[in-house]
Design an enzyme around this catalytic site. Structure first.
Site, PDB file in Angstrom:
ATOM      1  CG  HIS A 173       3.310  -0.630   2.339  1.00  0.00           C
ATOM      2  ND1 HIS A 173       3.144  -1.728   1.531  1.00  0.00           N
ATOM      3  CD2 HIS A 173       2.128   0.036   2.307  1.00  0.00           C
ATOM      4  CE1 HIS A 173       1.911  -1.747   1.051  1.00  0.00           C
ATOM      5  NE2 HIS A 173       1.278  -0.687   1.500  1.00  0.00           N
ATOM      6  CG  ASN A 174       9.159   3.624   1.654  1.00  0.00           C
ATOM      7  OD1 ASN A 174       8.504   4.634   1.364  1.00  0.00           O
ATOM      8  ND2 ASN A 174       9.790   2.902   0.744  1.00  0.00           N
ATOM      9  CB  ALA A 175       9.075   7.379   5.994  1.00  0.00           C
ATOM     10  CG  HIS A 213      -1.913   5.493   5.454  1.00  0.00           C
ATOM     11  ND1 HIS A 213      -0.870   6.330   5.093  1.00  0.00           N
ATOM     12  CD2 HIS A 213      -2.016   4.574   4.456  1.00  0.00           C
ATOM     13  CE1 HIS A 213      -0.372   5.939   3.943  1.00  0.00           C
ATOM     14  NE2 HIS A 213      -1.036   4.873   3.531  1.00  0.00           N
ATOM     15  CG  ASP A 214       0.144   1.874   4.813  1.00  0.00           C
ATOM     16  OD1 ASP A 214      -0.693   1.084   5.287  1.00  0.00           O
ATOM     17  OD2 ASP A 214       0.161   2.217   3.619  1.00  0.00           O
ATOM     18  CD  GLN A 374       0.669  -0.949 -11.162  1.00  0.00           C
ATOM     19  OE1 GLN A 374       0.106   0.088 -10.797  1.00  0.00           O
ATOM     20  NE2 GLN A 374       1.056  -1.883 -10.318  1.00  0.00           N
TER      21      GLN A 374
END
Length: 453
Positions: A173-175, A213-214, A374
């Protein structure tokens, strides 16, 4: 008192750690409220989870007591908060137009609508500024700058704020994840079934929601925030905690940057509300709600994209697809995302184990393998949604390509299952778009949506 601390955020430092904690707590509670009436959080109110503590070292500064742990999990966020509020100008290069980009990055942007776009390479070519560079290009390419009379410098400043509020230490969860979702959203906005009906406002909302969004995601899930009594869980009463924070943080940055300050009040209020509706749609706990509604529309053939409400609903579906599209990418990129998200899961599990918290589903590296996670995610979350998306698009070339990649990637993960698990390789469980992309199935158990990271 809170206002004084807010203005001087980053300049106050008490010698007593307890005083520091109280200061950060007060800063975290400061919220902005604009004239539109939609509350917006001050940026930087999330806890920064220091994963260096996971190393099994015996440094003298290592936190050991539960009291100190609670303090860490609740309030240790970037103490400097907003760089702009402290008067520090971002040092990122000001890429405004295509001709200012490096040659290789400019060449990649010419193919930004291709599904095999390599966001990892693009991020390296832009020196870690993939989100800012991509959004500047897309806003220009879609004519949004001209249509909404946006100031390019102000737009760049806003995008830098968004990019900087992603946590680079998060494996997933990064750019870069935000840039990947934005590029996918751009592809979906070009689908003929949707593109012919979209307004400039729809396009801008879709791109902004994808990019933000995150934002400010801490790398842990909602149940983690709830069981550590984080102040945001209390603020949002344990309901869509992360998504609400992403939305309110985005509003705060829009107002702080004054990107839309020249637009009529009614229009900015509508933009803020629609951004919230889009971002909140990524909550995994609403997955069945949206999927059931989409199936009903497709069965009844009553979707009218000339209707603003139906168009907005399909933007929500498009964002949900973009958010979990990693299994539909080519194997080389899909595998990277899968490994990144599972690393983030495992870090949470290690943190929980170290501090004697119950280990969350999918976060136990000894029990939950990447292949099984997964396979479950693809089976129970990705496939149902993308099958319906393909129906909506009339089985477009892109939709068929994504389903083909999905089937191939699922087969690849099945081949990589541990030997003892291959006999039951059908997977199980469910996924979490809040950790987006890769999946959420624990080995040998079914996980409810609310439990997923």
């Amino acid at each position: 008192m809170a206002f004084f601390l807010f203005q001087r955020c980053g300049e106050i430092l008490f010698e007593n750690p307890d005083q520091n904690v109280k200061c950060v707590c007060m800063l975290g509670d400061v919220r902005l409220r604009g004239q539109t009436g939609v509350p917006a959080e001050r940026r930087g109110s999330y806890p920064f989870i220091d994963f260096r503590l996971l190393n099994n070292t015996t440094h003298s500064g290592e936190i050991g007591t539960k009291k100190k742990v609670k303090r860490l999990l609740s309030f240790q966020r970037y103490f400097h908060a907003s760089r702009l509020l402290r008067g520090i100008i971002p040092q990122a290069p000001l890429h405004l137009l295509d001709e200012d980009y490096l040659g290789q990055a400019r060449h990649m942007l010419s193919k930004v609508g291709m599904w095999d776009f390599d966001i990892f390479l693009f991020d390296r070519l832009t020196n870690g500024n993939s989100l800012v560079t991509l959004l500047c290009h897309l806003f220009n390419a879609h004519g949004l700058i001209h249509h909404f009379k946006l100031d390019m410098v102000t737009l760049h400043r806003f995008l830098v704020m968004v990019q900087e509020d992603y946590h680079s230490q998060n494996p997933y969860h990064n750019a870069v994840h935000a840039a990947d979702v934005t590029q996918a959203m751009h592809c979906y906005l070009k689908e003929p079934k949707l593109a012919s009906s979209l307004t400039p406002l729809d396009i801008m909302l879709g791109l902004l929601a994808a990019a933000a969004h995150d934002v400010d995601h801490p790398g842990v899930n909602q149940p983690f925030l709830i069981k550590t009594n984080h102040h945001l869980a209390n603020l949002y009463q344990n309901m869509s905690v992360l998504e609400n924070h992403h939305w309110r943080s985005t509003i705060g940055m829009l107002r702080e940057s004054r990107l839309l300050a020249h637009l009529p009040k009614e229009m900015t209020q509508d933009i803020e509300q629609q951004l919230g509706s889009l971002i909140l749609a990524t909550d995994i706990n609403r997955q069945n709600e949206f999927l059931t509604r989409l199936k009903a529309h497709l069965h009844n053939k009553d979707l009218s994209l000339e209707d603003v409400h139906d168009r907005h609903f399909m933007l929500q579906i498009a964002l949900k697809c973009a958010d979990i599209c990693n299994p539909c990418r080519i194997w080389e990129m899909s595998k990277q995302w899968s490994e990144r998200v599972c690393e983030e899961f495992y870090r949470q599990g290690d943190l929980e184990q170290k501090f004697e918290l119950e280990i969350s589903p999918l976060c136990n590296q000894q029990k939950d393998s990447i292949p099984s996670i997964q396979i479950g995610f693809m089976t129970y979350i990705v496939e149902p949604l993308f099958r319906e998306w393909a129906r909506f698009t009339g089985h477009s070339a892109l939709s068929e390509s994504m389903l083909s990649h999905l089937a191939h990637n699922k087969a690849q993960w099945k081949r990589l299952l541990p030997n003892q698990r291959r006999s039951s390789s059908g997977g199980g469980g469910s996924g979490s778009p809040d950790h987006t992309g890769p999946g959420t199935e624990a080995e040998g158990q079914t996980v409810t949506e609310g439990d997923a990271p």
